[in-house]
Design a protein around this motif. Structure first.
Motif, PDB file in Angstrom:
ATOM      1  N   LYS A   1      -5.475   5.794  11.967  1.00 26.91           N
ATOM      2  CA  LYS A   1      -4.713   6.360  13.081  1.00 26.91           C
ATOM      3  C   LYS A   1      -3.264   6.620  12.683  1.00 26.91           C
ATOM      4  CE  LYS A   1      -7.453   4.260  16.791  1.00 26.91           C
ATOM      5  NZ  LYS A   1      -7.430   3.295  17.933  1.00 26.91           N
ATOM      6  N   GLU A   2      -2.721   5.716  11.875  1.00 25.96           N
ATOM      7  CA  GLU A   2      -1.309   5.834  11.511  1.00 25.96           C
ATOM      8  C   GLU A   2      -1.073   6.818  10.377  1.00 25.96           C
ATOM      9  OE1 GLU A   2       2.453   2.929  10.256  1.00 25.96           O
ATOM     10  OE2 GLU A   2       0.472   2.090  10.754  1.00 25.96           O
ATOM     11  N   TYR A   3      -1.996   6.830   9.396  1.00 22.49           N
ATOM     12  CA  TYR A   3      -1.759   7.636   8.196  1.00 22.49           C
ATOM     13  C   TYR A   3      -2.714   8.816   8.026  1.00 22.49           C
ATOM     14  CZ  TYR A   3       1.204   3.733   6.785  1.00 22.49           C
ATOM     15  OH  TYR A   3       2.177   2.775   6.736  1.00 22.49           O
ATOM     16  N   GLU A   4      -3.630   9.008   8.989  1.00 22.08           N
ATOM     17  CA  GLU A   4      -4.593  10.115   8.944  1.00 22.08           C
ATOM     18  C   GLU A   4      -5.346  10.144   7.608  1.00 22.08           C
ATOM     19  OE1 GLU A   4      -2.479  13.680   9.818  1.00 22.08           O
ATOM     20  OE2 GLU A   4      -2.118  13.148  11.930  1.00 22.08           O
ATOM     21  N   LEU A   5      -6.049   9.066   7.355  1.00 21.92           N
ATOM     22  CA  LEU A   5      -6.788   8.936   6.099  1.00 21.92           C
ATOM     23  C   LEU A   5      -8.065   9.763   6.089  1.00 21.92           C
ATOM     24  CD1 LEU A   5      -6.489   5.045   5.676  1.00 21.92           C
ATOM     25  CD2 LEU A   5      -5.020   6.814   4.681  1.00 21.92           C
TER      26      LEU A   5
ATOM     27  N   PHE B   1       0.822  -1.195   0.000  1.00 15.06           N
ATOM     28  CA  PHE B   1       0.000   0.000   0.000  1.00 15.06           C
ATOM     29  C   PHE B   1       0.864   1.257   0.000  1.00 15.06           C
ATOM     30  CE2 PHE B   1      -2.834  -2.989   2.361  1.00 15.06           C
ATOM     31  CZ  PHE B   1      -3.784  -3.088   1.363  1.00 15.06           C
ATOM     32  N   VAL B   2       0.355   2.288  -0.607  1.00 13.86           N
ATOM     33  CA  VAL B   2       1.017   3.591  -0.563  1.00 13.86           C
ATOM     34  C   VAL B   2       0.035   4.582   0.049  1.00 13.86           C
ATOM     35  CG1 VAL B   2       2.075   5.443  -1.889  1.00 13.86           C
ATOM     36  CG2 VAL B   2       2.419   3.070  -2.586  1.00 13.86           C
ATOM     37  N   PHE B   3       0.334   5.070   1.250  1.00  9.63           N
ATOM     38  CA  PHE B   3      -0.523   6.032   1.920  1.00  9.63           C
ATOM     39  C   PHE B   3       0.193   7.376   1.928  1.00  9.63           C
ATOM     40  CE2 PHE B   3      -1.547   1.893   3.784  1.00  9.63           C
ATOM     41  CZ  PHE B   3      -2.894   1.842   3.487  1.00  9.63           C
ATOM     42  N   LYS B   4      -0.491   8.412   1.515  1.00  7.39           N
ATOM     43  CA  LYS B   4       0.130   9.717   1.393  1.00  7.39           C
ATOM     44  C   LYS B   4      -0.895  10.799   1.668  1.00  7.39           C
ATOM     45  CE  LYS B   4      -0.541   9.145  -3.571  1.00  7.39           C
ATOM     46  NZ  LYS B   4      -1.051   7.772  -3.454  1.00  7.39           N
ATOM     47  N   THR B   5      -0.417  11.980   2.005  1.00  9.74           N
ATOM     48  CA  THR B   5      -1.326  13.074   2.323  1.00  9.74           C
ATOM     49  C   THR B   5      -1.936  13.674   1.073  1.00  9.74           C
ATOM     50  OG1 THR B   5       0.543  14.600   2.331  1.00  9.74           O
ATOM     51  CG2 THR B   5      -0.091  13.639   4.440  1.00  9.74           C
ATOM     52  N   TYR B   6      -1.236  13.533  -0.067  1.00 10.21           N
ATOM     53  CA  TYR B   6      -1.759  14.081  -1.313  1.00 10.21           C
ATOM     54  C   TYR B   6      -3.034  13.352  -1.720  1.00 10.21           C
ATOM     55  CZ  TYR B   6      -2.281  14.946  -6.295  1.00 10.21           C
ATOM     56  OH  TYR B   6      -2.779  15.260  -7.525  1.00 10.21           O
ATOM     57  N   GLU B   7      -4.018  14.085  -2.154  1.00  9.08           N
ATOM     58  CA  GLU B   7      -5.274  13.503  -2.613  1.00  9.08           C
ATOM     59  C   GLU B   7      -5.523  13.946  -4.045  1.00  9.08           C
ATOM     60  OE1 GLU B   7      -9.973  13.976  -1.528  1.00  9.08           O
ATOM     61  OE2 GLU B   7      -8.554  13.724   0.128  1.00  9.08           O
ATOM     62  N   ALA B   8      -5.827  12.989  -4.896  1.00 12.43           N
ATOM     63  CA  ALA B   8      -6.071  13.301  -6.303  1.00 12.43           C
ATOM     64  C   ALA B   8      -7.211  14.300  -6.414  1.00 12.43           C
ATOM     65  CB  ALA B   8      -6.414  12.031  -7.071  1.00 12.43           C
ATOM     66  N   PRO B   9      -7.112  15.260  -7.325  1.00 10.41           N
ATOM     67  CA  PRO B   9      -8.118  16.323  -7.428  1.00 10.41           C
ATOM     68  C   PRO B   9      -9.533  15.798  -7.616  1.00 10.41           C
ATOM     69  CG  PRO B   9      -6.195  16.831  -8.772  1.00 10.41           C
ATOM     70  CD  PRO B   9      -6.017  15.440  -8.280  1.00 10.41           C
ATOM     71  N   ASN B  10      -9.688  14.698  -8.344  1.00 12.28           N
ATOM     72  CA  ASN B  10     -11.023  14.199  -8.643  1.00 12.28           C
ATOM     73  C   ASN B  10     -11.442  13.038  -7.749  1.00 12.28           C
ATOM     74  OD1 ASN B  10     -11.289  16.044 -10.797  1.00 12.28           O
ATOM     75  ND2 ASN B  10     -10.186  14.651 -12.169  1.00 12.28           N
ATOM     76  N   GLN B  11     -10.706  12.817  -6.683  1.00 14.31           N
ATOM     77  CA  GLN B  11     -11.009  11.698  -5.803  1.00 14.31           C
ATOM     78  C   GLN B  11     -11.666  12.208  -4.529  1.00 14.31           C
ATOM     79  OE1 GLN B  11      -7.725   9.404  -4.078  1.00 14.31           O
ATOM     80  NE2 GLN B  11      -8.719   7.548  -4.827  1.00 14.31           N
TER      81      GLN B  11
ATOM     82  N   PHE C   1     -14.738   9.500   0.006  1.00 14.72           N
ATOM     83  CA  PHE C   1     -15.269   8.139  -0.066  1.00 14.72           C
ATOM     84  C   PHE C   1     -14.447   7.277  -1.013  1.00 14.72           C
ATOM     85  CE2 PHE C   1     -17.806   5.007  -2.362  1.00 14.72           C
ATOM     86  CZ  PHE C   1     -18.267   4.220  -1.316  1.00 14.72           C
ATOM     87  N   GLU C   2     -14.153   7.786  -2.196  1.00 16.87           N
ATOM     88  CA  GLU C   2     -13.404   7.014  -3.189  1.00 16.87           C
ATOM     89  C   GLU C   2     -12.012   6.664  -2.674  1.00 16.87           C
ATOM     90  OE1 GLU C   2     -15.416   8.884  -7.247  1.00 16.87           O
ATOM     91  OE2 GLU C   2     -13.653   9.825  -6.330  1.00 16.87           O
ATOM     92  N   LYS C   3     -11.414   7.587  -1.970  1.00 13.86           N
ATOM     93  CA  LYS C   3     -10.086   7.359  -1.409  1.00 13.86           C
ATOM     94  C   LYS C   3     -10.113   6.186  -0.428  1.00 13.86           C
ATOM     95  CE  LYS C   3      -6.782   9.718   1.648  1.00 13.86           C
ATOM     96  NZ  LYS C   3      -6.529  10.979   2.386  1.00 13.86           N
ATOM     97  N   LEU C   4     -11.095   6.166   0.457  1.00  8.90           N
ATOM     98  CA  LEU C   4     -11.202   5.075   1.427  1.00  8.90           C
ATOM     99  C   LEU C   4     -11.677   3.785   0.789  1.00  8.90           C
ATOM    100  CD1 LEU C   4     -12.756   6.961   4.492  1.00  8.90           C
ATOM    101  CD2 LEU C   4     -10.395   6.180   4.221  1.00  8.90           C
TER     102      LEU C   4
END
Length: 380
Positions: A51-55, A8-18, A21-24
């Motif tokens: 808790k670990e990655y602040e999703l 898995f790759v967890f990152k703070t960046y969120e795709a503009p169109n995501q 809900f879609e992210k999770l």
């Protein structure tokens, strides 16, 4: 900046169109596969990752995500006769994933494993010969009695009529009619065998999850891209039994030995019922054959090395499949030399194919072999 890691790759960046809900949901689909469809366990893992990655954020929590899953039809609440509810003693029932989620998981597996494939139209494979079919070649021939009228190329036929009869006294005769050649599309019936013996999770290595993800991807590929083909799936441990595509996310390893003969017998029985010319068996296994069911119903088991009594039965089944013109492609996800030797002899008996692979490239190789088998006609 994005960082690349294995898994898995967890990152703070969120795709503009995501959306949140879609992210999770992308993460949830992976987790529900690893937990074999256990919703509560997948959500527990998701909360730990949060808790670990602040999703999530205060504006969109895991509880909001669960509510959206329910509202969008991805989960449903089942009556819990024990009264234990979701594990907190509230008696409200237990959530389970729906058929909509099962399809989403298969699609995600397809995207992850076969994501580099370019989609095409109807997606049925072609043979080298022309005949009755629906793959246009761009070549034309004169109309012959018995040709279906819908195969007549009206543009070319009208052009012939103008050339042969002129525009002043236009007429269209049988001699003007031409038919476009089409390639015959043969069909493929595939049975995918999955080893669910205990060794698929032995020594702390999870081999069953990648195997079932490949099965989900392959089944989604065939049902969507090759609708005229068929795929059936069976699992084998001490015995062998068929499972439905929708059951793949829930597949678990059992305390079983490996009855390869039972799996092959069932696979051939499944294929005998198919009218398609092309038939094949894919077998994903990591362990040696170690079990047979005797005529009296008792089990003969031997996990110590390779038992000649068991392996000879396997070779006989491989030869029987060869006589039925059913090639077997074995994907051995183990590197023990003596097991590889068994697979080589098994493959030679069937005149099939074998791949000795780790888990990383399993999906790509299965797809490649499926494509290659489909591009030629198997002649008896």
């Amino acid at each position: 900046m994005k960082t690349r890691k294995s898994g898995f790759v967890f990152k703070t960046y969120e795709a503009p169109n995501q959306s949140p809900f879609e992210k999770l949901f992308e993460i949830f689909k992976e987790l529900i596969t690893y937990t074999s469809g256990d919703f509560d366990e997948a959500i527990d893992w998701l909360r730990q990752l949060d808790k670990e990655y602040e999703l999530t954020t205060p504006d969109y929590t895991i509880d909001d995500f669960i509510e959206d899953l329910k509202n969008k039809g991805y989960i449903s609440e089942e009556i819990d006769p024990t009264g234990e509810g979701d594990g907190e003693g509230d008696g409200k029932g237990k959530f389970a994933i729906t058929a909509k989620t099962e399809r989403a998981i298969r699609q995600q597996a397809l995207d992850h494993i076969f994501g580099k494939i370019k989609r095409s139209g109807a997606g049925n494979h072609k043979s080298k010969g022309v005949g009755i079919g629906d793959e246009h070649t761009g070549e034309f021939r004169a109309y012959q009695f018995g040709d279906a009228l819908e195969k007549v190329s009206m543009t070319e036929s009208l052009r012939n009529a103008q050339i042969n009869n002129g525009l002043g006294d236009f007429s269209l005769t049988e001699d003007d009619l031409v038919v476009e050649e089409t390639l015959h599309k043969s069909q493929m019936s595939t049975v995918l065998m999955i080893d669910i013996s205990h060794s698929m999770i032995l020594y702390g290595e999870d081999r069953i999850t990648p195997a079932k993800k490949v099965a989900m991807a392959l089944s989604e590929l065939i049902t969507t891209r090759y609708p005229k083909d068929s795929i059936e799936i069976l699992v084998f441990g001490n015995d062998a039994w068929p499972i439905k595509i929708k059951d793949l996310p829930y597949l678990k390893v059992g305390p079983y030995h490996t009855n390869t003969v039972a799996g092959l017998q069932l696979a051939m029985d499944m294929l005998r019922r198919k009218r398609n010319t092309n038939k094949q068996i894919f077998m994903i296994t990591d362990g040696k054959p170690s079990c047979l069911r005797l005529p009296d119903g008792q089990y003969y088991k031997n996990s110590n090395g390779l038992d000649p009594y068991i392996t000879n039965k396997c070779y006989a089944m491989a030869q029987q499949a060869r006589r039925l013109h059913i090639p077997i492609t074995t994907f051995m996800i183990a590197e023990d030399p003596y097991l590889m030797q068994f697979v080589r002899e098994f493959t030679q008996a069937n005149r099939g194919k074998a791949f000795y692979t780790g888990l990383k490239g399993l999906g790509e190789m299965i797809f490649e072999d499926y494509e290659n088998n489909r591009k030629k006609r198997i002649k008896g």
